[in-house]
Design a protein around this motif. Sequence first.
Motif, PDB file in Angstrom:
ATOM      1  N   SER A  19       1.681  -4.176  -7.066  1.00 29.14           N
ATOM      2  CA  SER A  19       2.717  -5.210  -7.036  1.00 29.14           C
ATOM      3  C   SER A  19       3.329  -5.298  -8.423  1.00 29.14           C
ATOM      4  O   SER A  19       2.699  -4.900  -9.418  1.00 29.14           O
ATOM      5  N   VAL A  20       4.541  -5.841  -8.498  1.00 29.87           N
ATOM      6  CA  VAL A  20       5.237  -5.920  -9.786  1.00 29.87           C
ATOM      7  C   VAL A  20       5.826  -7.316  -9.970  1.00 29.87           C
ATOM      8  O   VAL A  20       6.012  -8.079  -9.010  1.00 29.87           O
ATOM      9  N   GLU A  77      14.427   2.220 -12.951  1.00 31.09           N
ATOM     10  CA  GLU A  77      14.633   2.447 -11.524  1.00 31.09           C
ATOM     11  C   GLU A  77      15.179   1.199 -10.847  1.00 31.09           C
ATOM     12  O   GLU A  77      16.136   1.268 -10.056  1.00 31.09           O
ATOM     13  N   VAL A  78      14.605   0.039 -11.146  1.00 29.72           N
ATOM     14  CA  VAL A  78      15.059  -1.208 -10.527  1.00 29.72           C
ATOM     15  C   VAL A  78      16.464  -1.568 -11.005  1.00 29.72           C
ATOM     16  O   VAL A  78      17.313  -2.000 -10.212  1.00 29.72           O
ATOM     17  N   VAL A 110       9.282   0.422  -6.304  1.00 30.70           N
ATOM     18  CA  VAL A 110       7.834   0.500  -6.530  1.00 30.70           C
ATOM     19  C   VAL A 110       7.242   1.681  -5.769  1.00 30.70           C
ATOM     20  O   VAL A 110       6.390   2.418  -6.292  1.00 30.70           O
ATOM     21  N   ARG A 111       7.661   1.875  -4.542  1.00 31.20           N
ATOM     22  CA  ARG A 111       7.146   2.992  -3.739  1.00 31.20           C
ATOM     23  C   ARG A 111       7.524   4.331  -4.368  1.00 31.20           C
ATOM     24  O   ARG A 111       6.708   5.258  -4.420  1.00 31.20           O
ATOM     25  N   LYS A 169       0.858  -1.194   0.000  1.00 32.42           N
ATOM     26  CA  LYS A 169       0.000   0.000   0.000  1.00 32.42           C
ATOM     27  C   LYS A 169       0.888   1.235   0.000  1.00 32.42           C
ATOM     28  O   LYS A 169       1.705   1.430   0.911  1.00 32.42           O
ATOM     29  N   VAL A 170       0.747   2.048  -1.021  1.00 34.30           N
ATOM     30  CA  VAL A 170       1.538   3.270  -1.152  1.00 34.30           C
ATOM     31  C   VAL A 170       0.612   4.408  -1.569  1.00 34.30           C
ATOM     32  O   VAL A 170      -0.541   4.179  -1.955  1.00 34.30           O
ATOM     33  N   ASN A 171       1.120   5.606  -1.505  1.00 39.38           N
ATOM     34  CA  ASN A 171       0.370   6.779  -1.956  1.00 39.38           C
ATOM     35  C   ASN A 171       0.869   7.209  -3.326  1.00 39.38           C
ATOM     36  O   ASN A 171       2.080   7.268  -3.563  1.00 39.38           O
TER      37      ASN A 171
END
Length: 284
Positions: free
Chosen positions: A115-116, A182-183, A147-148, A103-105
């Motif tokens: 999710s990824v 990013e990853v 992800v965040r 859960k993120v904003n």
Amino acid sequence: MKTEKHINPINGYLAIIALLLSIAFLFFGIIENHPFDAILAAVLICLILKGFIIISPNSAKVLLLFGEYKGTIKQNGLFWINPFFSRTSLSMKARNFESDKVKVNDKMGNPILISVILVWRVEDTFKAIFEVDNYTGFIKIQTDSAVRKLAGSFPYDHFEDEKATITLSTNFDDINAALENEVSERLEIAGIKVIESRIAYLAYAPEIAHSMLRRQQASAVVAARHKIVEGAVGMVESALALLSSKNIITFDDDKKATMVSNLMVVLSGDSETKPVINTGTLNQ
């Protein structure tokens, strides 16, 4: 910073020939009663046996000599190496990782679940073994962190930010490309190559999902109404023009207003209309 170093081991089949010769020398020493030769042959046999390694396809061996990195073998087959080398096996196969739903904003502060799926493989064996403590755990933590950051950089959709050019729910190619970059940047230190990265699940958090659904439904109703009214106006305009061109009836302003009102009600109404037959004049 050190990186992976490749070494070429000795062909294992040549070592097998040396092993057979050592065994023959051992028997010769025993038969001829030469204990020193027999002991020497026995020690040589043990060293040769300890030096054999077998490497399967898409596998590698990381070699250390008393704690010092000596190199990596990625060739497949039977080989012989220094028997004092310590060996660490490493898989070079592509592997999948699916993150938990977190859960993120998003950029507008709305809580979402995301999710990824990550497809990765080890590219630099030295970094994977010696630059991080546990590269599989490192992948999990860094992917969640990426992800965040990604979710906080873009809005979920255009409802909150109409000027946004990229949103999480619509621009999948752009979002997946940004996630992969990013990853990849975060996992480079561990010698991990990201083959593919994409969003597997995306939705509003349960506490706001119902409100967001009602908002989307309301927006859809407004858009549909707009289309209906736009079409109804065009149909009324065509009807009046057709009636006038064929001289079927002559409308003054009051009759035209009444006609337009009736047609708009019929064309734009939600429920089925029930016609009322007027047997008198149009004004009655």
